[in-house]
Design an enzyme around this catalytic site. Structure first.
Site: not given
Length: 478
Positions: A346, A364
């Site tokens: 993560n 993105w």
């Protein structure tokens, strides 16, 4: 009164609300739809499809122990679901269909269409809360809206958990055997190449494997989660995300494992447990965002004004990022981990996302799509939420001026270069001081075969700041 349990992202028998309700209502048959066209449209990764199929085989065995036959039907996409399900209902004289709720915009539309079509056939439709702890629309601001800030959402969730902790659903007892033969489970689907055996071994299928992983994490690691979760070379995370995404494990099972490890507490006591429960609630938060703000399911920015960010069209730089050739070791090692395992730590997801959206100033959505096409734990809500957070276009997003420096992040979270060396054998001989930025050694001493950085971090940071500063003030995340 014969019941149909339609499995989707809930591939388990234990703590399964819809399955339990179906079996309590009458003799139950189970169904799974293979929809390769839909999966391709949703950019589902081949390793994730393989994971689904392997878990489906395990689920079929578990259902057989309950005398519930699992049928498998194939259709191109969800447009064919109403007819397919109605056909199964007619064939087996089904009076009611049970499902667990799903929350993407396509999933919601599919369920409305199926429910409406079945209603015309006088077949009941029962949809159950199961994928998350709280029903969307039940955790709202004082003005009646969906939360946009996680900390405020979490506070209300804490209050609810204190007053009404969701309990696990009891596994039904085996029913009387039916004269229905269960179907064979496909081992592959056209259009989705099977992953390597080494990747499969990282992610064993089935509820027992998932529960063993949860038990091991709760007993051995969760207490250290807060201190170790950001260090990719350490086994500091649960690695349960793939099982949660496929529904082989439920959030209730995770929550109760955390409570058992912390004397019944979830917001006090061991800091590792509290931090992990907060991560479960982040997952919950992003699911609620899908319902409250459906535009994020349409590849739109949560903050509409940030659609004006002048993203760069830089296909060569995008390819270098995708293939782990950026010249920034922590970024390249992370991307190689993703390609080899179907998973990324993560902390590294945040680092590589900020590098793409800020240092390279690439949209993105390119990163979101690439991740979905490779993640075994790909989940629309969590993936979209994470990418928009990093790009400063989302709910509760990082301020636009907060831009991770991949070198300092590497020095902080992989101080000895252990993770980098695992995935970057060409840097194995570089000392721990220089491994984070080999280009600083100069041409004569830099390791051969490893590229120089494709971008200047300082100048690219200034470029990103300028791109966001040029937006109108209301466009900027608070």
């Amino acid at each position: 009164m014969q019941q149909l349990m339609w499995f989707r992202s809930d591939l388990r028998t234990q703590d399964n609300t819809a399955l339990s309700q179906a079996m309590r209502s009458g003799s139950t048959i189970a169904l799974y739809l293979v929809t390769p066209g839909q999966w391709q449209r949703h950019d589902d990764a081949p390793c994730k499809v393989d994971f689904w199929l392997r878990n489906l085989a395990e689920l079929s065995q578990a259902l057989a122990a309950l005398n519930v036959p699992l049928l498998v039907r194939q259709c191109h996409d969800w447009n064919d679901a109403p007819l397919q399900i109605a056909d199964v209902c007619r064939e087996h004289t089904i009076s009611a269909v049970h499902v667990n709720e799903e929350y993407g915009i396509n999933e919601s539309l599919r369920d409305r269409q199926v429910a409406a079509y079945l209603s015309q056939q006088a077949i009941a439709w029962h949809s159950h809360l199961d994928q998350i702890l709280f029903k969307p629309g039940s955790v709202l601001t004082r003005s009646g809206g969906y939360f946009q800030v996680y900390s405020q959402f979490r506070k209300v969730c804490y209050e609810r958990l204190h007053s009404a902790l969701p309990g696990p659903v009891t596994l039904p007892r085996a029913q009387t055997p039916l004269a229905v033969k269960r179907d064979a489970i496909p081992t592959a689907v056209t259009g989705f190449a099977p992953p390597s055996e080494s990747l499969r071994q990282l992610w064993p299928a089935g509820e027992q494997a998932a529960l063993q992983r949860l038990e091991r994490f709760a007993e051995e690691q969760v207490a250290f989660y807060k201190d170790e979760r950001d260090f990719p070379a350490k086994p500091g995370t649960s690695q349960l995300s793939a099982y949660l995404a496929a529904g082989v494990l439920s959030p209730r099972q995770c929550l109760h494992a955390a409570l058992a490890a912390n004397q019944g507490e979830f917001d006090s006591g061991n800091a590792g447990v509290v931090t992990w429960v907060n991560e479960l609630l982040w997952r919950e938060f992003y699911k609620h965002i899908l319902v409250g703000y459906p535009r994020v399911s349409r590849h739109r920015a949560f903050r509409p004004e940030t659609e004006a960010v002048p993203w760069r069209d830089a296909p060569q730089e995008l390819a270098a990022w995708q293939e782990g050739r950026t010249g920034l070791p922590i970024v390249d090692a992370a991307m190689r981990q993703l390609l080899a395992t179907g998973w990324m730590h993560n902390r590294l997801r945040m680092i590589v996302a900020m590098f793409l959206t800020k240092n390279l100033l690439i949209d993105w959505r390119e990163g979101e799509r690439f991740f979905m096409r490779h993640l075994i734990d790909g989940d629309l809500a969590a993936n979209n939420g994470g990418w928009q957070w990093s790009a400063s276009t989302g709910t509760d997003a990082a301020p636009y001026f907060r831009i991770f420096n991949p070198i300092s992040q590497s020095q902080k979270f992989d101080p000895d270069g252990q993770f980098i060396r695992q995935w970057m054998p060409e840097l194995a001989t570089v000392n721990k001081r220089d491994i984070h930025d080999p280009s600083a050694l100069g041409g004569l001493f830099a390791p051969s075969g490893y590229p120089r950085p494709i971008v200047d971090l300082s100048r690219s940071r200034e470029r990103a700041l300028a791109a966001f500063k040029n937006l109108s003030p209301e466009a900027l995340p608070a």
